[in-house]
Design a protein around this motif. Structure first.
Motif, mmCIF file in Angstrom:
data_model
loop_
_atom_site.group_PDB
_atom_site.id
_atom_site.type_symbol
_atom_site.label_atom_id
_atom_site.label_comp_id
_atom_site.label_asym_id
_atom_site.label_seq_id
_atom_site.Cartn_x
_atom_site.Cartn_y
_atom_site.Cartn_z
ATOM 1 N N LEU A 96 0.851 -1.206 0.000
ATOM 2 C CA LEU A 96 0.000 0.000 0.000
ATOM 3 C C LEU A 96 0.871 1.233 0.000
ATOM 4 N N SER A 97 1.621 1.344 -1.062
ATOM 5 C CA SER A 97 2.547 2.458 -1.160
ATOM 6 C C SER A 97 1.809 3.686 -1.671
ATOM 7 N N VAL A 98 2.384 4.849 -1.390
ATOM 8 C CA VAL A 98 1.755 6.061 -1.907
ATOM 9 C C VAL A 98 1.877 6.121 -3.414
ATOM 10 N N VAL A 99 2.876 5.473 -3.934
ATOM 11 C CA VAL A 99 3.030 5.371 -5.378
ATOM 12 C C VAL A 99 2.571 3.966 -5.736
ATOM 13 N N PRO A 100 1.403 3.856 -6.342
ATOM 14 C CA PRO A 100 0.773 2.539 -6.434
ATOM 15 C C PRO A 100 1.620 1.494 -7.160
ATOM 16 N N TRP A 101 2.495 1.939 -8.057
ATOM 17 C CA TRP A 101 3.224 0.944 -8.836
ATOM 18 C C TRP A 101 4.578 0.584 -8.228
ATOM 19 N N ARG A 102 4.871 1.153 -7.087
ATOM 20 C CA ARG A 102 6.170 0.840 -6.483
ATOM 21 C C ARG A 102 5.985 0.560 -5.008
ATOM 22 N N ARG A 103 6.561 -0.555 -4.569
ATOM 23 C CA ARG A 103 6.419 -0.859 -3.154
ATOM 24 C C ARG A 103 7.411 -0.031 -2.357
ATOM 25 N N THR A 104 7.151 0.083 -1.103
ATOM 26 C CA THR A 104 8.056 0.863 -0.263
ATOM 27 C C THR A 104 9.163 -0.048 0.239
ATOM 28 N N VAL B 192 12.283 -0.620 -0.792
ATOM 29 C CA VAL B 192 13.117 -1.390 -1.713
ATOM 30 C C VAL B 192 14.584 -1.168 -1.356
ATOM 31 N N LYS B 193 15.338 -2.249 -1.345
ATOM 32 C CA LYS B 193 16.776 -2.105 -1.013
ATOM 33 C C LYS B 193 17.626 -2.935 -1.957
ATOM 34 N N TYR B 194 18.660 -2.333 -2.472
ATOM 35 C CA TYR B 194 19.618 -3.071 -3.305
ATOM 36 C C TYR B 194 21.018 -2.692 -2.867
ATOM 37 N N THR B 195 21.943 -3.620 -3.005
ATOM 38 C CA THR B 195 23.337 -3.231 -2.733
ATOM 39 C C THR B 195 23.936 -2.600 -3.977
ATOM 40 N N ASN B 196 23.606 -3.170 -5.129
ATOM 41 C CA ASN B 196 24.035 -2.531 -6.379
ATOM 42 C C ASN B 196 22.843 -1.796 -6.958
ATOM 43 N N ASN B 197 22.974 -0.519 -7.073
ATOM 44 C CA ASN B 197 21.872 0.240 -7.642
ATOM 45 C C ASN B 197 22.105 0.440 -9.119
ATOM 46 N N GLU B 198 21.173 -0.057 -9.897
ATOM 47 C CA GLU B 198 21.400 0.037 -11.335
ATOM 48 C C GLU B 198 20.094 0.306 -12.078
ATOM 49 N N ALA B 199 20.253 0.992 -13.183
ATOM 50 C CA ALA B 199 19.095 1.280 -14.030
ATOM 51 C C ALA B 199 19.513 1.085 -15.481
ATOM 52 N N TYR B 200 18.862 0.134 -16.140
ATOM 53 C CA TYR B 200 19.195 -0.133 -17.538
ATOM 54 C C TYR B 200 17.994 0.162 -18.416
ATOM 55 N N PHE B 201 18.259 0.738 -19.544
ATOM 56 C CA PHE B 201 17.180 1.033 -20.486
ATOM 57 C C PHE B 201 17.522 0.458 -21.855
ATOM 58 N N ASP B 202 16.581 -0.238 -22.420
ATOM 59 C CA ASP B 202 16.766 -0.759 -23.770
ATOM 60 C C ASP B 202 15.854 -0.009 -24.717
ATOM 61 N N VAL B 203 16.444 0.656 -25.682
ATOM 62 C CA VAL B 203 15.627 1.306 -26.710
ATOM 63 C C VAL B 203 15.536 0.320 -27.868
ATOM 64 N N LEU C 281 16.712 0.082 -7.986
ATOM 65 C CA LEU C 281 17.226 1.207 -7.224
ATOM 66 C C LEU C 281 16.604 1.214 -5.842
ATOM 67 N N THR C 282 17.387 1.585 -4.877
ATOM 68 C CA THR C 282 16.945 1.629 -3.497
ATOM 69 C C THR C 282 16.049 2.840 -3.254
ATOM 70 N N GLY C 283 15.063 2.660 -2.417
ATOM 71 C CA GLY C 283 14.265 3.783 -1.946
ATOM 72 C C GLY C 283 13.245 4.248 -2.956
ATOM 73 N N MET C 284 13.059 5.547 -3.011
ATOM 74 C CA MET C 284 12.063 6.141 -3.913
ATOM 75 C C MET C 284 12.759 7.081 -4.889
ATOM 76 N N GLY D 269 16.103 12.585 -5.514
ATOM 77 C CA GLY D 269 15.347 12.011 -4.403
ATOM 78 C C GLY D 269 16.135 10.992 -3.603
ATOM 79 N N GLU D 270 17.250 10.495 -4.129
ATOM 80 C CA GLU D 270 18.077 9.567 -3.357
ATOM 81 C C GLU D 270 19.521 10.031 -3.456
ATOM 82 N N LYS D 271 20.303 9.611 -2.472
ATOM 83 C CA LYS D 271 21.654 10.162 -2.384
ATOM 84 C C LYS D 271 22.681 9.383 -3.229
ATOM 85 N N TYR D 272 22.540 8.071 -3.274
ATOM 86 C CA TYR D 272 23.581 7.240 -3.889
ATOM 87 C C TYR D 272 23.701 7.492 -5.394
#
Lengths: 371, 1052
Positions: free
Chosen positions: A115-123, A125-136, A165-168, A349-352
């Protein structure tokens, strides 16, 4: 809404049923089987079948029919879209091949933070490696006529993301040339107005894999067609032999190699068998379905792949009206054929510092050559 | 217990241990009276407060079941204890699950418990639980429809819920339980529209579909003025371009072209719905896109429907089931609105890999889209299709060619020739289909086609498909005069093979024989008699009947003959050509996107789409009281947290607002209000106060009214949203300015209304700008600058409550209000007619900076009359004005009488045509005429435009060179703070502040009222007080004058 759901496999067994209200007898599926028989091919079964007391709405995926039983008026797309989402979810859990049997990815614990404030993302979330990949990924849909000129060609693209990614985190993705995008549809996380005013994708991503954006490249831009097919397919009226020859070559590839090339073609009924020699790759011809398939692999511009040989035709039958159309699949890595380029990806919104990556790919969509 | 499987599954993890297997009790049926008694005490035990007793009871029940005894009548008692206990669990997830379990038990005896649980959950703290309550409503209703009234109460309550989570579910419940209670929607209409974008996808579909129906009952048809055109589809199509040209001002244009009709003005609520659904066309969900598309198709003015085409075409990339449904709808739409899909013609081209059903639908669309210009390409495509291996598809293509040929006269011969060539096709089906189509085409112009008929006649030897044979025979019979020599021969052959023919062919042979007998009896008399004799003994009674009937008609017998004299007329009457039309024609009387539309038959539970009403129902029913702020604050806070994050962009005013602020925290709204509204507020604050004062003075005699207003204002201040309140003390000023500058306008519109008497009326400026804020970000600027095409009486009321709604919804909106609030009367009141010259009548005027209702190009001028004579002045009105070219005046309504000492105000609109020429006119009373003139300062000839920094820069880039005027100046010490600079500029010119990244730069933007040319003003203030003023505008004269005025204002 949906009263009951039946899952029917390719051999016509109802292997799973679920009823939300009262139990609807399996016999309701007989209407479906009737329609299936009439349609001859699975994809021709009408998605909506009225029966005296119910309506059957079905989708066909992974060789399984998902048949929903409806009793009252409901927008058909509502149900169809829902069923597709159900299948997508199954796919996420069980993988592509494993829907019917095999292990599950179902966890033991109930998910938390739903029941997160952002319906599509749970609260939480924790990762040790924070990564974001995009495929076009862009797909070229095209119809090429006999003489090699383009009848229609358009580019449809998607941006698929894998974000861990960790957090929001709050991400913005901007393009070098956003004007290329003519028509877009977003994941609900994308802030529409930001896009309207600045052509920037601003969003709090869902956790994991998701499709951020699908787009259509504006029709004014000429579409570069990366391959050409030379073909010479001829039937003669009197003879029981036909000639068959195709050559595939690169056209506008922006210096990249074309990989994963597969040529398929539905031959006319009169073709009994084919004896062909490929200069490269492997080919198969199924005399029952009359489907010719030639897996080429990479195209070497110095030595163009070709497939030559003869077709043996039914004796005495007249020559087919139509030459077969050739369907093409291919892939080009590290290229978005429209020229779309991501400018930057920023996180707020996040520090790392996250690890970011963008990959481009061009594929053939519905790529058809008429002969 | 038929619900057993569902129930036991739902029970899943959440329900307590030992929870009922009772329903399944296999041994049910063996009833002993002792059991009953024992059950009674078990029930008592379950009803006590002591857990130990309950536990004991449960143990015994479980034991009973284990022994195979029927315990099903204990079911409610157990449910009450087990499920109901969880319904009060502190964890919202468990409360919700408990309710879901409870509502999934489809046993009538638990209805009362369920009802109670739903009622309780409907007022739960957690929106998630309330959502679950909404889900439970249809379940209970299907279990026991007698509960309807009570359920409607719950629905009504939940409809008022302000969270997005609940909205979709409750509307679903509404649709299932009481779709006819449209009155429940009124108060929630605007809220639903505004929440829509944040509701989850499934809810969006349901809400949009419901609102479509709602709008059809509450608003007027936006196409009513175009309906004349629509009667003739062909004309409508060509007309649509011109409609599009009307585009922006369609209402206005329509009003001028059809002066006889009452001009159509779209209800702002209607507009709200269209505006708020439009972004959803970008949804990833096909169902949502389709829902919006049908909404636009059914509700939008013709010129606006086009936007849905692109989105629908996009769906054609989706799964084949989606394609199927979308194409069905596109097929229906493309009949009515062909122009809409024409640019996407190629997207409907067919691939050999498409499933046949998709191919046929695409073909249908292609045929509908074919017109004079694109027909060559379409036909070329069709030519490829004819060679397809898929024969059903080929047959459909031939039909399509036939339809193109009938619709487009120019290509009829080409098509016909093409079809004739197909007659030599090897595939019999192709030939047969061609024959059928050729027959229909020939019927339109038989005279020229003797050759084709001959060709067809030859085919009778080969072609076997009955329908085709029948068609050929009919053709030959009908046009036997064109082929006098062949026809009898054909009959001869047919007579020979008569017995072997199919029934439809036999009927046509009889037909042919009869016709030939009538025209050429010499050659065919015997043949006809032979055929009729054969038919007389046919197995099929239809054929025997036909033979008897024909014989009586054509062969005169002794007694008959009355009819046979007319036989020729009967058989050879000219027959109207068949109309080849789409099977999708007129399907749009079903709501598009519905199951019924797809099946072209009414499905169970289908809600008819009502016709537009003739007269609009009262729009005020949708007005909503602004919630008591104090009571709400708590809730609002929670809402702010919950506020799903899309809506933060709702309040997004200037794109400079960076996304780095986390939308869920309050920081964003804070930063926004401090950065933007700060400037806006300060601009409005200062001279308002003095102006306010002097208005107060000037109005002296209206003191009664203004006192009242004062009170109202105070009340309103209480309601001022926190977002604004906490920000600055200055908001009071801006607030009162808005109400004071507005008061005149409302006061005279009040005269037309039945005293709506509420302070709500006094808030319009905020209302307008708040709604404008939404408009701007969603639509283009045109909408913002010309919101004035509204009915004269209602708009204030409506937009007011709209604002109220918005205030209730998002705090960010409220904080936006001041920044957009332009109406700062730059120049105070000026004298138009001095008391002495006017013989007691004193007239002042002021530029109110309100958009002038009725004509967006006009500057609205407030005129203040006061009568200081001792006789009442009667019949105050504007006399024949003598105006320079281009300038026009919208007079104020005549003031019948002005008693001594009394004063009155009126609004008039003047179109100065972007010049500072004076508007001269006469002010007449019953006895006198006064020549007066109003000359506008250049700053009043424009209206603020809202744009982002980027847009500003872009526009500025376009207006360089000749269009740029730059002056250097030195700012006096008194004029160095932001606050004062902004205030001075906005006082001089009616411009809107554009957010700006650097602190020493000020940007303002506006458009001239008449031509709509942009006026961009940049002030670059350097630290030492030197500054540079730049104005960019196409209107160089205005630019020059503006520079002069602004410099004067700043340096003084």
């Amino acid at each position: 809404m949906i009263h009951s759901l039946f899952l029917i496999n390719s051999s016509g067994d109802i292997f799973l049923e679920k009823h939300w209200k009262s139990v609807v007898s399996r016999s309701v599926c007989d209407y479906f089987f009737e329609a299936q028989e009439r349609a001859t091919e699975a994809e021709n079964v009408p998605p909506v079948i009225p029966t005296p007391h119910h309506y059957l709405l079905s989708v066909y995926r992974h060789k399984i029919f998902f048949v929903a039983v409806i009793q009252t008026e409901v927008p058909p797309l509502f149900v169809i879209e829902f069923l597709h989402r159900v299948v997508d979810t199954f796919q996420d859990y069980f993988g592509y091949s494993n829907i019917v049997s095999g292990s599950t990815n179902v966890g033991d614990q109930l998910p938390t933070g739903q029941l997160s404030v952002v319906p599509w993302r749970r609260t939480g979330v924790k990762y040790t490696n924070n990564e974001a990949y995009f495929d076009v990924i862009e797909e070229i849909d095209a119809i090429i006529d006999k003489s090699g000129s383009t009848i229609t060609a358009e580019i449809q693209g998607v941006i698929d993301a894998c974000v861990k990614l960790t957090g929001m985190p709050d991400l913005t993705l901007s393009f070098m040339n956003p004007r290329l995008l003519d028509d877009v549809s977003f994941h609900p996380c994308v802030r529409f107005k930001r896009w309207e005013s600045e052509r920037i994708l601003s969003f709090i991503p869902p956790d994991g894999n998701f499709r951020l954006l699908s787009y259509h490249v504006s029709a004014q831009n000429l579409v570069a067609i990366p391959v050409y097919v030379k073909h010479n397919i001829s039937f003669r009226d009197s003879s029981s032999l036909g000639r068959f020859e195709i050559t595939v070559g690169p056209k506008q590839t922006m210096g990249k190699t074309i990989e994963g090339v597969i040529v398929t073609s539905q031959m006319p009924k009169g073709v009994l068998n084919m004896s062909l020699t490929p200069s490269q790759g492997t080919h198969t011809f199924d005399p029952v379905t009359k489907m010719l398939s030639w897996d080429i692999g990479k195209i070497n511009p110095q030595k163009l792949p070709s497939l030559k040989g003869t077709m043996s035709l039914q004796a005495g039958a007249s020559k087919p009206d139509e030459n077969p159309t050739i369907n093409l699949q291919f892939k080009i890595q590290q290229l978005a054929i429209s020229g779309l380029k991501v400018n930057r990806l920023d996180m707020y919104g996040e520090k790392y510092k996250p690890f970011k990556g963008i990959k481009y790919m061009t594929k053939a969509g519905k790529f058809q050559v008429r002969t | 217990m038929s619900a057993a499987p569902a129930y036991s599954e739902d029970k899943g993890g959440s329900a307590g241990p030992g929870e009922p297997e009772y329903g399944h009790d296999p041994a049910s049926g063996g009833i002993f009276s002792s059991d009953y008694k024992r059950h009674d005490d078990l029930k008592e035990m379950l009803d006590t407060n002591k857990d130990s007793l309950k536990l004991e009871a449960m143990k015994r029940i479980v034991a009973m079941i284990a022994r195979g005894k029927n315990a099903s009548d204990l079911f409610p008692a157990v449910v009450k204890n087990v499920a109901c206990k969880n319904i009060e669990d502190p964890n919202q997830l468990i409360r919700a699950s408990a309710l879901r379990v409870l509502s999934s038990i489809r046993v009538p005896i638990i209805v009362p418990i369920m009802m109670l649980a739903i009622k309780e959950a409907a007022s739960d703290m957690s929106p998630y639980v309330r959502k679950t309550a909404a889900h439970a409503i249809p379940k209970l209703y299907s279990l026991d429809s007698d509960q309807k009234d009570q359920l409607i109460e719950v629905i009504e309550k939940l409809l008022a819920d302000k969270t997005t989570l609940v909205a979709g579910s409750v509307v679903m419940a509404f649709e299932e339980v009481c779709p006819e209670r449209i009155d429940l929607i009124h108060k929630n209409y605007r809220k639903l529209c505004n929440l829509l974008i944040d509701v989850e996808e499934w809810g969006q579909v349901v809400i949009i579909s419901m609102l479509t129906r709602y709008a059809r009952t509450q608003f007027l048809s936006p196409t009513q003025n175009e309906s004349l055109l629509e009667e003739n589809p062909e004309k409508a199509f060509y007309g649509s371009e011109e409609d599009e040209a009307k585009g922006a001002g369609s209402e206005e244009a329509a009003a001028t072209t059809l002066p006889a009709r009452k001009p159509y003005v779209m209800d702002p609520d209607h507009r709200l719905l269209l505006r708020n659904t439009k972004p959803l066309l970008q949804s990833r969900s096909a169902a949502v896109v389709m829902a919006v598309a049908q909404l636009y198709f059914h509700l939008a003015p013709k010129a606006e429907v086009g936007v849905i085409a692109k989105a629908l075409v996009r769906l054609l990339r989706s799964h084949s089931e989606v394609q199927y449904v979308v194409l069905q709808n596109v097929a229906t739409m493309s009949i009515k609105r062909r122009g809409m899909f024409e640019p996407y013609l190629k997207s409907f081209y067919i691939r050999s890999t498409d499933p046949t059903q998709i191919k046929i639908l695409k073909l249908e669309v292609l045929t509908n889209l074919a017109n004079e210009t694109n027909i060559p390409t379409v036909l070329r495509e069709f030519q490829t299709y004819i060679r397809s291996m898929d024969k059903d598809f080929v047959a459909a293509t031939i039909q399509a060619i036939g339809r193109c040929a009938t619709n487009i006269g120019r290509v009829r011969d080409t098509c016909l020739n093409g079809l004739v060539q197909l007659l030599s096709n090897r595939d019999e089906l192709v030939v047969a289909e061609s024959v059928v189509v050729i027959k229909k085409l020939l019927q339109m112009q038989p005279a020229q086609h003797g050759e084709i008929i001959k060709h067809l006649a030859k085919l009778t030897d080969n072609i076997q498909v009955p329908m085709a044979r029948a068609s050929i025979l009919w053709l030959i019979g009908e046009y036997c005069e064109h082929v006098p020599r062949i026809a009898p021969d054909v009959l001869r052959k047919m007579a020979k093979s008569f017995t072997a023919e199919e029934d439809i062919v036999k009927l046509q042979v009889i037909n042919l024989a009869a016709k030939l007998y009538l025209t050429n009896s010499k050659q065919t008399k015997l043949l006809t008699q032979y055929v009729l004799s054969l038919a007389k003994y046919d197995q099929n009674y239809d054929i025997r009947d036909r033979a008897r009937f024909t014989r009586q008609l054509i062969v005169p017998s002794e007694q008959g003959g009355a009819l046979s004299r007319h036989a020729k007329k009967l058989f050879l009457a000219p027959k109207p050509a068949p109309v080849l039309e789409s099977s999708f024609k007129d399907r749009d009387h079903f709501q598009l996107g519905s199951l019924s539309h797809l099946l072209n038959a009414k499905a169970t539970g289908y809600q008819e789409l009502p016709d537009w009403p003739e007269e609009a129902p009262d729009p005020s029913v949708r007005n909503v009281e602004v919630p008591e702020w104090t009571k709400c604050s708590n809730r609002e806070k929670r809402k702010e947290k919950e506020k799903p994050f899309y809506s933060d962009s709702e309040g997004e005013s200037g794109p400079t607002e960076s996304a780095d602020s986390d939308p869920e925290t309050e920081s964003e709204s804070d930063s926004k209000s401090s950065s933007e509204s700060g400037s806006g507020e300060s601009s409005s604050e200062s001279d308002n106060e003095d102006q306010d004062e002097d208005e107060e003075k000037g109005r002296g005699s209206e003191s009664e009214q203004s006192e009242e207003e004062g009170e109202k204002r105070k009340m309103k201040k209480k309601k001022v949203p926190e977002g604004q309140g906490e920000g600055s003390s200055s908001d009071e000023g801006s607030d009162s300015s808005s109400s004071s500058s507005e008061s005149e306008m409302t006061s005279e519109s009040e005269e037309e209304q039945v005293e709506p008497a509420s302070w709500r009326k006094k808030t319009p400026p905020s209302g307008k700008s708040a709604s404008a804020a939404k408009e701007v970000s969603l639509l283009d600027l045109e909408d913002f600058t010309t919101p004035s095409v509204q009915p004269v009486s209602s708009p204030t009321v409506v937009s007011t409550s709209l604002a109220a709604d918005l205030e209730g919804l998002t705090l960010t909106d409220a904080s936006l209000v001041p920044s957009l609030l332009s109406p700062v009367s730059g120049v105070g009141r000026q004298e138009l007619l001095h008391r002495v010259a006017g013989e007691g009548l004193a007239v002042d005027y002021a530029f109110s900076r309100q958009p002038f209702s009725g004509d967006p190009h006009m500057v609205s001028v407030h005129i203040y009359f006061s009568n200081s004579s001792d006789a009442s002045i009667k019949g105050l009105h504007v006399g024949t004005p003598k105006l320079p070219a281009g300038i026009s005046i919208q007079e104020f309504p005549e003031i019948e009488s002005l008693a001594p000492g009394e004063s009155a105000t009126a609004v008039m609109g003047i179109n100065f045509c972007d010049s500072t020429q004076a508007a001269n006119f006469q002010l007449c009373t019953q006895t006198r005429q006064f020549y007066v003139s109003i000359q506008p300062p250049v700053g009043e000839l424009m209206a603020p435009v809202f744009m982002s920094e980027n847009e500003f820069k872009k526009e500025q880039g376009k207006l360089m060179g000749m269009n740029e005027i730059t002056e250097k100046l030195t700012l006096p010490d008194t004029c160095r703070s932001d606050h004062i600079v902004v205030q001075k500029v906005t006082a001089t010119a009616n411009l809107g502040r554009v957010p700006c990244g650097t602190s020493d730069e000020y940007r303002f933007a506006g458009r001239t009222l008449t031509s709509g040319s942009l006026v961009l003003l940049t002030l670059d203030a350097r630290p030492a007080g030197t500054a540079q003023l730049t104005v960019n505008s196409e209107k160089m004269v205005i630019g020059t004058m503006l520079v002069k005025d602004v410099i004067q204002a700043l340096t003084q």
